[in-house]
Motif scaffolding. Structure first.
Motif, PDB file in Angstrom:
ATOM      1  N   ARG A   1      53.837 -17.420   1.186  1.00  0.00           N
ATOM      2  CA  ARG A   1      53.643 -15.995   0.880  1.00  0.00           C
ATOM      3  C   ARG A   1      52.794 -15.335   1.958  1.00  0.00           C
ATOM      4  O   ARG A   1      53.093 -14.222   2.411  1.00  0.00           O
TER       5      ARG A   1
ATOM      6  N   ASP B   1      54.795 -14.943   5.166  1.00  0.00           N
ATOM      7  CA  ASP B   1      55.716 -13.801   5.049  1.00  0.00           C
ATOM      8  C   ASP B   1      54.969 -12.480   5.172  1.00  0.00           C
ATOM      9  O   ASP B   1      55.425 -11.560   5.847  1.00  0.00           O
ATOM     10  N   LYS B   2      53.821 -12.388   4.523  1.00  0.00           N
ATOM     11  CA  LYS B   2      53.032 -11.161   4.594  1.00  0.00           C
ATOM     12  C   LYS B   2      52.568 -10.901   6.024  1.00  0.00           C
ATOM     13  O   LYS B   2      52.633  -9.770   6.515  1.00  0.00           O
TER      14      LYS B   2
ATOM     15  N   ARG C   1      54.030 -11.905   8.760  1.00  0.00           N
ATOM     16  CA  ARG C   1      55.211 -11.504   9.534  1.00  0.00           C
ATOM     17  C   ARG C   1      55.549 -10.036   9.281  1.00  0.00           C
ATOM     18  O   ARG C   1      55.822  -9.283  10.219  1.00  0.00           O
ATOM     19  N   ARG C   2      55.500  -9.614   8.017  1.00  0.00           N
ATOM     20  CA  ARG C   2      55.774  -8.208   7.695  1.00  0.00           C
ATOM     21  C   ARG C   2      54.743  -7.285   8.341  1.00  0.00           C
ATOM     22  O   ARG C   2      55.090  -6.234   8.887  1.00  0.00           O
ATOM     23  N   LEU C   3      53.467  -7.684   8.288  1.00  0.00           N
ATOM     24  CA  LEU C   3      52.419  -6.852   8.874  1.00  0.00           C
ATOM     25  C   LEU C   3      52.561  -6.769  10.391  1.00  0.00           C
ATOM     26  O   LEU C   3      52.337  -5.712  10.990  1.00  0.00           O
ATOM     27  N   GLU C   4      52.946  -7.870  11.026  1.00  0.00           N
ATOM     28  CA  GLU C   4      53.153  -7.845  12.477  1.00  0.00           C
ATOM     29  C   GLU C   4      54.322  -6.933  12.833  1.00  0.00           C
ATOM     30  O   GLU C   4      54.247  -6.177  13.810  1.00  0.00           O
ATOM     31  N   ASN C   5      55.386  -6.994  12.036  1.00  0.00           N
ATOM     32  CA  ASN C   5      56.536  -6.099  12.275  1.00  0.00           C
ATOM     33  C   ASN C   5      56.137  -4.640  12.079  1.00  0.00           C
ATOM     34  O   ASN C   5      56.540  -3.769  12.856  1.00  0.00           O
ATOM     35  N   GLU C   6      55.356  -4.390  11.045  1.00  0.00           N
ATOM     36  CA  GLU C   6      54.903  -3.023  10.789  1.00  0.00           C
ATOM     37  C   GLU C   6      54.012  -2.537  11.928  1.00  0.00           C
ATOM     38  O   GLU C   6      54.110  -1.375  12.352  1.00  0.00           O
ATOM     39  N   ARG C   7      53.153  -3.396  12.443  1.00  0.00           N
ATOM     40  CA  ARG C   7      52.281  -3.025  13.552  1.00  0.00           C
ATOM     41  C   ARG C   7      53.108  -2.669  14.787  1.00  0.00           C
ATOM     42  O   ARG C   7      52.841  -1.666  15.460  1.00  0.00           O
TER      43      ARG C   7
ATOM     44  N   SER D   1      56.167  -1.596  14.816  1.00  0.00           N
ATOM     45  CA  SER D   1      56.831  -0.326  14.524  1.00  0.00           C
ATOM     46  C   SER D   1      55.867   0.841  14.700  1.00  0.00           C
ATOM     47  O   SER D   1      56.222   1.879  15.280  1.00  0.00           O
TER      48      SER D   1
END
Length: 65
Positions: free
Chosen positions: A29, A32-33, A35-41, A43
């Protein structure tokens, strides 16, 4: 009723296996979180770059007048 050492070891093993599974799930978990935060950063960084370029163009346009 007293448990035999084999039964106690079996319980310990199941408890350990259960806690290991919980830890693994928590790690998944968090991974995954992350990875999502890195993608959001990434973006957000791209959005900042685009907005900065737009601002610079508007600044140049204003200076022309």
């Amino acid at each position: 009723m007293t448990k035999s050492p084999a039964q106690e070891n079996n319980m310990d093993y199941r408890d350990h296996k259960s806690s290991t599974l919980l830890a693994s799930t928590a790690i998944d978990r968090l991974t995954d979180k992350l990875r999502r935060l890195e993608n959001e950063r990434c973006s957000l960084n791209l959005q900042v770059q685009v907005l900065t370029e737009q601002l610079e163009l508007q600044h140049d346009t204003i200076n022309e007048f």
